[in-house]
Design a protein around this motif. Structure first.
Motif, PDB file in Angstrom:
ATOM      1  N   GLN A   1      53.544  43.509  46.983  1.00 22.23           N
ATOM      2  CA  GLN A   1      52.583  43.119  45.959  1.00 22.23           C
ATOM      3  C   GLN A   1      52.504  41.599  45.841  1.00 22.23           C
ATOM      4  OE1 GLN A   1      53.503  44.545  42.076  1.00 22.23           O
ATOM      5  NE2 GLN A   1      51.620  43.802  41.199  1.00 22.23           N
ATOM      6  N   ALA A   2      53.654  40.931  45.830  1.00 18.19           N
ATOM      7  CA  ALA A   2      53.670  39.480  45.656  1.00 18.19           C
ATOM      8  C   ALA A   2      53.033  38.769  46.836  1.00 18.19           C
ATOM      9  CB  ALA A   2      55.096  38.990  45.453  1.00 18.19           C
ATOM     10  N   THR A   3      53.097  39.361  48.016  1.00 20.05           N
ATOM     11  CA  THR A   3      52.556  38.683  49.186  1.00 20.05           C
ATOM     12  C   THR A   3      51.107  39.064  49.469  1.00 20.05           C
ATOM     13  OG1 THR A   3      53.461  40.395  50.629  1.00 20.05           O
ATOM     14  CG2 THR A   3      54.801  38.421  50.294  1.00 20.05           C
ATOM     15  N   LEU A   4      50.665  40.240  49.022  1.00 22.75           N
ATOM     16  CA  LEU A   4      49.315  40.686  49.345  1.00 22.75           C
ATOM     17  C   LEU A   4      48.322  40.558  48.197  1.00 22.75           C
ATOM     18  CD1 LEU A   4      50.072  43.889  51.447  1.00 22.75           C
ATOM     19  CD2 LEU A   4      49.582  41.590  52.245  1.00 22.75           C
ATOM     20  N   VAL A   5      48.800  40.574  46.967  1.00 28.54           N
ATOM     21  CA  VAL A   5      47.906  40.488  45.819  1.00 28.54           C
ATOM     22  C   VAL A   5      47.936  39.061  45.289  1.00 28.54           C
ATOM     23  CG1 VAL A   5      47.423  41.368  43.511  1.00 28.54           C
ATOM     24  CG2 VAL A   5      48.341  42.897  45.251  1.00 28.54           C
ATOM     25  N   PRO A   6      46.781  38.403  45.236  1.00 26.79           N
ATOM     26  CA  PRO A   6      46.760  37.028  44.729  1.00 26.79           C
ATOM     27  C   PRO A   6      47.255  36.954  43.282  1.00 26.79           C
ATOM     28  CG  PRO A   6      44.529  37.822  45.240  1.00 26.79           C
ATOM     29  CD  PRO A   6      45.466  38.917  45.573  1.00 26.79           C
ATOM     30  N   GLN A   7      47.649  35.765  42.866  1.00 31.51           N
ATOM     31  CA  GLN A   7      48.174  35.569  41.517  1.00 31.51           C
ATOM     32  C   GLN A   7      47.223  36.139  40.467  1.00 31.51           C
ATOM     33  OE1 GLN A   7      51.260  34.419  41.017  1.00 31.51           O
ATOM     34  NE2 GLN A   7      51.070  34.780  38.841  1.00 31.51           N
ATOM     35  N   THR A   8      45.936  35.895  40.617  1.00 30.74           N
ATOM     36  CA  THR A   8      44.932  36.473  39.728  1.00 30.74           C
ATOM     37  C   THR A   8      43.891  37.161  40.604  1.00 30.74           C
ATOM     38  OG1 THR A   8      45.282  34.678  38.152  1.00 30.74           O
ATOM     39  CG2 THR A   8      43.285  35.984  37.889  1.00 30.74           C
ATOM     40  N   PRO A   9      44.016  38.475  40.772  1.00 32.29           N
ATOM     41  CA  PRO A   9      43.045  39.178  41.617  1.00 32.29           C
ATOM     42  C   PRO A   9      41.633  39.042  41.048  1.00 32.29           C
ATOM     43  CG  PRO A   9      44.879  40.614  41.012  1.00 32.29           C
ATOM     44  CD  PRO A   9      45.015  39.354  40.222  1.00 32.29           C
ATOM     45  N   PRO A  10      40.619  38.960  41.892  1.00 32.59           N
ATOM     46  CA  PRO A  10      39.246  38.854  41.399  1.00 32.59           C
ATOM     47  C   PRO A  10      38.856  40.046  40.522  1.00 32.59           C
ATOM     48  CG  PRO A  10      39.303  38.876  43.821  1.00 32.59           C
ATOM     49  CD  PRO A  10      40.706  38.936  43.337  1.00 32.59           C
TER      50      PRO A  10
ATOM     51  N   ILE B   1      38.011  49.371  31.868  1.00 28.73           N
ATOM     52  CA  ILE B   1      39.080  48.951  32.776  1.00 28.73           C
ATOM     53  C   ILE B   1      40.079  48.125  31.978  1.00 28.73           C
ATOM     54  CG2 ILE B   1      39.663  47.655  34.857  1.00 28.73           C
ATOM     55  CD1 ILE B   1      36.752  48.118  35.777  1.00 28.73           C
ATOM     56  N   ALA B   2      41.358  48.473  32.107  1.00 27.95           N
ATOM     57  CA  ALA B   2      42.438  47.723  31.463  1.00 27.95           C
ATOM     58  C   ALA B   2      43.493  47.425  32.520  1.00 27.95           C
ATOM     59  CB  ALA B   2      43.050  48.534  30.324  1.00 27.95           C
ATOM     60  N   LYS B   3      44.163  46.291  32.380  1.00 27.87           N
ATOM     61  CA  LYS B   3      45.272  45.963  33.282  1.00 27.87           C
ATOM     62  C   LYS B   3      46.433  46.901  32.992  1.00 27.87           C
ATOM     63  CE  LYS B   3      44.447  40.994  33.665  1.00 27.87           C
ATOM     64  NZ  LYS B   3      45.084  39.691  33.508  1.00 27.87           N
ATOM     65  N   ASP B   4      47.141  47.274  34.047  1.00 28.51           N
ATOM     66  CA  ASP B   4      48.354  48.083  33.882  1.00 28.51           C
ATOM     67  C   ASP B   4      49.541  47.172  34.181  1.00 28.51           C
ATOM     68  OD1 ASP B   4      50.310  49.978  33.680  1.00 28.51           O
ATOM     69  OD2 ASP B   4      49.396  51.393  35.073  1.00 28.51           O
ATOM     70  N   ASP B   5      49.903  46.354  33.196  1.00 30.83           N
ATOM     71  CA  ASP B   5      50.975  45.376  33.371  1.00 30.83           C
ATOM     72  C   ASP B   5      52.341  46.026  33.558  1.00 30.83           C
ATOM     73  OD1 ASP B   5      49.310  43.140  33.271  1.00 30.83           O
ATOM     74  OD2 ASP B   5      49.335  43.117  31.079  1.00 30.83           O
ATOM     75  N   SER B   6      52.472  47.297  33.183  1.00 31.12           N
ATOM     76  CA  SER B   6      53.760  47.962  33.364  1.00 31.12           C
ATOM     77  C   SER B   6      54.087  48.118  34.851  1.00 31.12           C
ATOM     78  CB  SER B   6      53.765  49.327  32.683  1.00 31.12           C
ATOM     79  OG  SER B   6      52.861  50.205  33.324  1.00 31.12           O
ATOM     80  N   ILE B   7      53.067  48.173  35.691  1.00 31.64           N
ATOM     81  CA  ILE B   7      53.281  48.279  37.141  1.00 31.64           C
ATOM     82  C   ILE B   7      53.253  46.900  37.791  1.00 31.64           C
ATOM     83  CG2 ILE B   7      52.389  49.234  39.294  1.00 31.64           C
ATOM     84  CD1 ILE B   7      51.354  51.589  37.704  1.00 31.64           C
ATOM     85  N   GLY B   8      52.337  46.051  37.372  1.00 33.47           N
ATOM     86  CA  GLY B   8      52.245  44.706  37.942  1.00 33.47           C
ATOM     87  C   GLY B   8      50.811  44.299  38.183  1.00 33.47           C
ATOM     88  N   ARG B   9      50.654  43.072  38.645  1.00 36.54           N
ATOM     89  CA  ARG B   9      49.295  42.564  38.829  1.00 36.54           C
ATOM     90  C   ARG B   9      48.573  43.365  39.912  1.00 36.54           C
ATOM     91  NH1 ARG B   9      52.285  38.135  41.193  1.00 36.54           N
ATOM     92  NH2 ARG B   9      51.817  37.994  43.402  1.00 36.54           N
TER      93      ARG B   9
ATOM     94  N   GLY C   1      44.301  52.745  39.019  1.00 36.23           N
ATOM     95  CA  GLY C   1      43.621  52.069  40.109  1.00 36.23           C
ATOM     96  C   GLY C   1      44.432  50.889  40.598  1.00 36.23           C
ATOM     97  N   GLU C   2      44.122  50.448  41.806  1.00 37.11           N
ATOM     98  CA  GLU C   2      44.839  49.325  42.403  1.00 37.11           C
ATOM     99  C   GLU C   2      43.853  48.436  43.146  1.00 37.11           C
ATOM    100  OE1 GLU C   2      48.536  48.598  45.497  1.00 37.11           O
ATOM    101  OE2 GLU C   2      48.091  50.613  44.807  1.00 37.11           O
ATOM    102  N   ALA C   3      44.030  47.122  42.998  1.00 34.51           N
ATOM    103  CA  ALA C   3      43.180  46.180  43.713  1.00 34.51           C
ATOM    104  C   ALA C   3      43.261  46.473  45.203  1.00 34.51           C
ATOM    105  CB  ALA C   3      43.613  44.739  43.420  1.00 34.51           C
ATOM    106  N   ALA C   4      42.110  46.528  45.835  1.00 35.97           N
ATOM    107  CA  ALA C   4      42.031  46.815  47.265  1.00 35.97           C
ATOM    108  C   ALA C   4      40.990  45.882  47.865  1.00 35.97           C
ATOM    109  CB  ALA C   4      41.632  48.272  47.489  1.00 35.97           C
ATOM    110  N   ASP C   5      40.908  45.883  49.153  1.00 36.82           N
ATOM    111  CA  ASP C   5      39.919  45.058  49.831  1.00 36.82           C
ATOM    112  C   ASP C   5      38.528  45.507  49.387  1.00 36.82           C
ATOM    113  OD1 ASP C   5      39.072  43.063  51.549  1.00 36.82           O
ATOM    114  OD2 ASP C   5      38.958  44.407  53.286  1.00 36.82           O
ATOM    115  N   GLY C   6      37.845  44.680  48.632  1.00 33.73           N
ATOM    116  CA  GLY C   6      36.494  44.978  48.204  1.00 33.73           C
ATOM    117  C   GLY C   6      36.357  45.616  46.841  1.00 33.73           C
ATOM    118  N   GLY C   7      37.456  45.864  46.127  1.00 32.43           N
ATOM    119  CA  GLY C   7      37.312  46.465  44.809  1.00 32.43           C
ATOM    120  C   GLY C   7      38.598  47.024  44.255  1.00 32.43           C
ATOM    121  N   ILE C   8      38.454  48.108  43.496  1.00 36.72           N
ATOM    122  CA  ILE C   8      39.597  48.821  42.925  1.00 36.72           C
ATOM    123  C   ILE C   8      39.585  50.239  43.493  1.00 36.72           C
ATOM    124  CG2 ILE C   8      40.647  49.737  40.825  1.00 36.72           C
ATOM    125  CD1 ILE C   8      39.412  47.410  39.275  1.00 36.72           C
ATOM    126  N   ALA C   9      40.653  50.597  44.158  1.00 33.86           N
ATOM    127  CA  ALA C   9      40.787  51.947  44.716  1.00 33.86           C
ATOM    128  C   ALA C   9      41.437  52.848  43.680  1.00 33.86           C
ATOM    129  CB  ALA C   9      41.626  51.905  45.992  1.00 33.86           C
TER     130      ALA C   9
END
Length: 137
Positions: free
Chosen positions: A33-42, A60-68, A89-97
């Motif tokens: 997660q730390a290496t693939l997800v930017p500090q603030t995902p778009p 849509i709400a952030k799920d901070d219990s899991i991480g960015r 959901g999880e940030a993915a290439d092109g959106g939220i999967a």
């Protein structure tokens, strides 16, 4: 015999005390997660309420219990009462999967015209699951 046994025990103890300290375990590599997800995902800009047509909506709400890069999507995605729910959901290439009962989905940015819904055609800030399912601000 006792003398030999005593001598062997003494040698074993001395040998054990003479061993060099083992190297400390190496720290685990940085998490994926730390290496693939930017500090603030778009996709963080998408947090909030989105409106579809005929009562369809998405929050849509952030799920901070899991991480960015992780989200909770609460949606009414169809006209039937059963076509609603809360999905992770999880940030993915092109959106939220995310996955819901009708299968894996990708929520992506677009405009009202890309939703395929004439009631949203003039909107500029929209999220689209598929043609015919979109939510705009």
């Amino acid at each position: 015999m006792k003398k030999t046994l005593f001598l062997l025990c003494a040698v074993a103890l001395l040998a054990a005390c003479n061993q060099e300290a083992k190297d400390a375990p190496k720290p685990a590599p940085a998490s994926v997660q730390a290496t693939l997800v930017p500090q603030t995902p778009p996709t963080d800009q998408w947090v909030g309420k989105w409106i579809g047509v005929e009562g369809l909506n998405l929050t849509i709400a952030k799920d901070d219990s899991i991480g960015r890069g992780h989200y909770v999507l609460t949606m009414q995605y169809g006209l039937d009462a059963g076509d609603s729910g809360t999905f992770k959901g999880e940030a993915a290439d092109g959106g939220i999967a995310f996955t819901r009962p009708d299968g894996p989905q990708l929520l992506r940015a677009g405009d009202g015209e890309a939703t395929g819904l004439k009631w949203l055609a003039d909107k500029k800030d929209c999220l689209i699951v598929a043609t015919g399912e979109g939510y705009c601000r």
